[in-house]
Design a protein around this motif. Structure first.
Motif, short mmCIF file in Angstrom:
data_model
loop_
_atom_site.label_atom_id
_atom_site.label_comp_id
_atom_site.label_asym_id
_atom_site.label_seq_id
_atom_site.Cartn_x
_atom_site.Cartn_y
_atom_site.Cartn_z
N LEU A 296 0.83 -1.21 0.00
CA LEU A 296 0.00 0.00 0.00
C LEU A 296 0.86 1.26 0.00
O LEU A 296 0.56 2.24 -0.68
CB LEU A 296 -0.92 0.01 1.23
N ASP A 297 1.96 1.21 0.75
CA ASP A 297 2.86 2.35 0.83
C ASP A 297 3.54 2.60 -0.52
O ASP A 297 3.70 3.76 -0.94
CB ASP A 297 3.92 2.09 1.90
N LEU A 298 3.92 1.55 -1.21
CA LEU A 298 4.53 1.68 -2.53
C LEU A 298 3.56 2.30 -3.53
O LEU A 298 3.93 3.16 -4.33
CB LEU A 298 5.01 0.32 -3.03
N ALA A 299 2.31 1.86 -3.46
CA ALA A 299 1.28 2.43 -4.35
C ALA A 299 1.08 3.91 -4.05
O ALA A 299 0.90 4.72 -4.96
CB ALA A 299 -0.03 1.67 -4.20
N GLY A 300 1.11 4.26 -2.77
CA GLY A 300 0.99 5.67 -2.40
C GLY A 300 2.15 6.49 -2.92
O GLY A 300 1.97 7.63 -3.36
N ALA A 301 3.36 5.92 -2.89
CA ALA A 301 4.54 6.63 -3.40
C ALA A 301 4.40 6.90 -4.89
O ALA A 301 4.80 7.96 -5.38
CB ALA A 301 5.79 5.81 -3.12
N VAL A 302 3.84 5.95 -5.62
CA VAL A 302 3.61 6.14 -7.06
C VAL A 302 2.65 7.30 -7.29
O VAL A 302 2.87 8.16 -8.16
CB VAL A 302 3.05 4.85 -7.70
N GLN A 303 1.60 7.35 -6.51
CA GLN A 303 0.61 8.42 -6.67
C GLN A 303 1.17 9.78 -6.29
O GLN A 303 0.72 10.80 -6.81
CB GLN A 303 -0.63 8.10 -5.83
#
Length: 499
Positions: A296-303
């Motif tokens: 989830l944190d990685l996806a947030g970093a992408v956004q």
């Protein structure tokens, strides 16, 4: 034409269980490939002077006389600075494989270097350790084994006070560990695992990153699943130490998460999981929950467009989650519920879109996780449908044959859950996409398309009529003589024409 061959067609038994068996065989092969793709490498620290990094300075190869001279000066020079300069010159020469061979052939050379490493003069100790580090970077196991007399001292210095010196020792040990089984045989009874476990509590990021590297090298040893990872004894076992718990703590998302450290320990975790020694223990320690939150944190970093180097961490995280989900222990400890269905599914698709644009080579990793999420868990299939993610999934089909097979496998996972799921898959963009994949030349892509159609025909009879209306039989015609597909093509045609 099909009309001339229909009389010879016979129904072929190809139910849901058979389709499921085929996919499981492919998944097992995929997991084996993931386990065998290791990242054995060596690291070299040369950051004390620009000229030593090869910027505008050509370092000469040293002959036997020069090596002897520098060793003599380092050992018996009248001034400490003179001795230090001699070691610096030797170290620069050891950047060449030819000088390394000369050094290890000289009788007593390693004894002198170890003597300097164990001296009470910090600068000489540091330069001697740097010489050993240059030797450790050799690609020849004979050089690594020549360093054996120094390894126990390097291990001892891991409990020292200088973070720079500990970092250097860790990288040197990591280089030696991966090159030589003899080095590993010596270090294990000497307590390398407890020494590494002590280092993981260091407050210094550079030490933790070096530790992760050394540990990953140890975990990739061919004997690791039998002799290093299992909890056979507290002195030499990874799982019997506190390392797994501390590794998971270092992978916890939050302001303290360091990307470099996280990458190293995510790969360490990957190698432990791939050993399949005791993944239930990792699951009970909360590995699934930690990795799910990190996803989830990685996806947030992408956004947030903080994507620089993200793929370095995404790859081992995806592999760890994928492998853990194949464990029977996931069900017994409620592992699936630790992943929070819809959030994980949404995060995974954010990453898939990022990979599509920036790092297509990682698409199979993300799809493999999606496959394992949907294989045995109807709730993840429900999330895939309720979040309207089928169309974005189908958009990945043209990327490559490997990606196409995995996309189709995920869709099979959904379809095999029964009529209610097939009703949501059909109609929509699925039919034209399947007709397109039937035109592929790759037999594995076509075969997976046939399996998906077979499931749709079983659970959604309306799909048969739509398939026939869109010249589906004609699309199958080109594959009727292909040996690998013939039985499945005939079975599908029988179902289509006879209901």
């Amino acid at each position: 034409m099909w009309s001339r061959r229909l009389g010879r067609l016979r129904p072929v038994v190809c139910g849901v269980e058979e389709l499921r068996r085929r996919r499981r065989e492919r998944e097992a092969a995929l997991r084996k490939a993931r386990r065998e793709q290791q990242l054995v490498s060596k690291r070299l620290l040369r950051d004390d002077a620009p000229e030593e990094a090869g910027e505008g300075c050509v370092v000469a190869i040293l002959g036997e006389t020069e090596v002897q001279q520098f060793l003599r000066l380092a050992q018996r020079g009248t001034e400490e600075k003179e001795r230090e300069r001699a070691l610096v010159s030797l170290r620069r020469g050891l950047q060449h494989p030819e000088t390394q061979q000369t050094f290890i052939r000289l009788e007593g050379s390693m004894r002198i270097l170890v003597g300097l490493l164990t001296s009470n003069q910090a600068l000489l100790q540091l330069e001697a350790a740097r010489c050993l580090h240059e030797l450790s970077h050799s690609e020849q196991s004979v050089v690594a084994e020549a360093c054996l007399p120094a390894t126990s001292y390097l291990l001892t210095y891991l409990s020292g006070h200088s973070s720079d010196f500990i970092e250097l020792c860790l990288y040197t040990l990591g280089n030696l560990i991966v090159e030589s089984e003899a080095v590993r045989r010596q270090l294990l009874p000497q307590g390398i695992v407890p020494a590494l476990a002590a280092c993981i509590q260091s407050p210094h990021v550079a030490v933790l990153e070096a530790l992760g590297y050394a540990l990953s090298q140890l975990l990739q040893a061919k004997e690791a699943p039998e002799k290093i990872i299992p909890p056979a004894s507290a002195s030499s076992s990874i799982l019997a130490s506190t390392l797994p718990q501390h590794m998971l703590q270092l992978l916890q998302p939050g302001p303290k998460l360091n990307p470099g450290v996280a990458v190293e320990f995510a790969w360490c975790l990957h190698y432990i999981i791939c050993s399949q020694v005791n993944n239930a223990l990792l699951i009970t320690h909360g590995a699934l929950s930690t990795l799910g939150l990190l996803l989830l944190d990685l996806a947030g970093a992408v956004q947030r467009t903080e994507a620089a180097g993200l793929e370095l961490l995404a790859c081992p995280v995806l592999r760890c989650l994928s492998n853990l989900l194949t464990e029977a222990a996931v069900e017994t400890v409620g592992g699936q519920t630790q992943l929070r269905d819809e959030r994980v599914m949404a995060a995974l698709f954010i990453l898939l879109q990022f990979f599509l644009q920036k790092q297509p080579s990682l698409l199979p990793e993300g799809l493999w996780l999606l496959n394992n999420l949907t294989a045995n868990c109807p709730s993840f299939c429900t999330s895939l449908l309720s979040l309207h993610l089928i169309e974005p999934l189908l958009e990945l089909l043209p990327v490559s044959n490997v990606v196409s097979v995995m996309v189709l496998t995920v869709l099979c996972n959904v379809a095999e859950k029964g009529p209610a799921y097939c009703q949501q898959l059909w109609p929509g963009p699925l039919l034209p996409s399947l007709l397109n994949t039937l035109a592929f030349s790759d037999t594995e892509v076509v075969g997976q398309s046939l399996e998906l159609l077979h499931l749709l025909f079983l659970y959604q009879p309306e799909a048969i009529q739509a398939f026939l209306q869109h010249s589906g039989l004609k699309a199958l015609e080109r594959h009727q003589e292909e040996a690998q597909l013939q039985d499945r093509v005939h079975a599908l045609c029988w179902t289509a024409l006879h209901g």
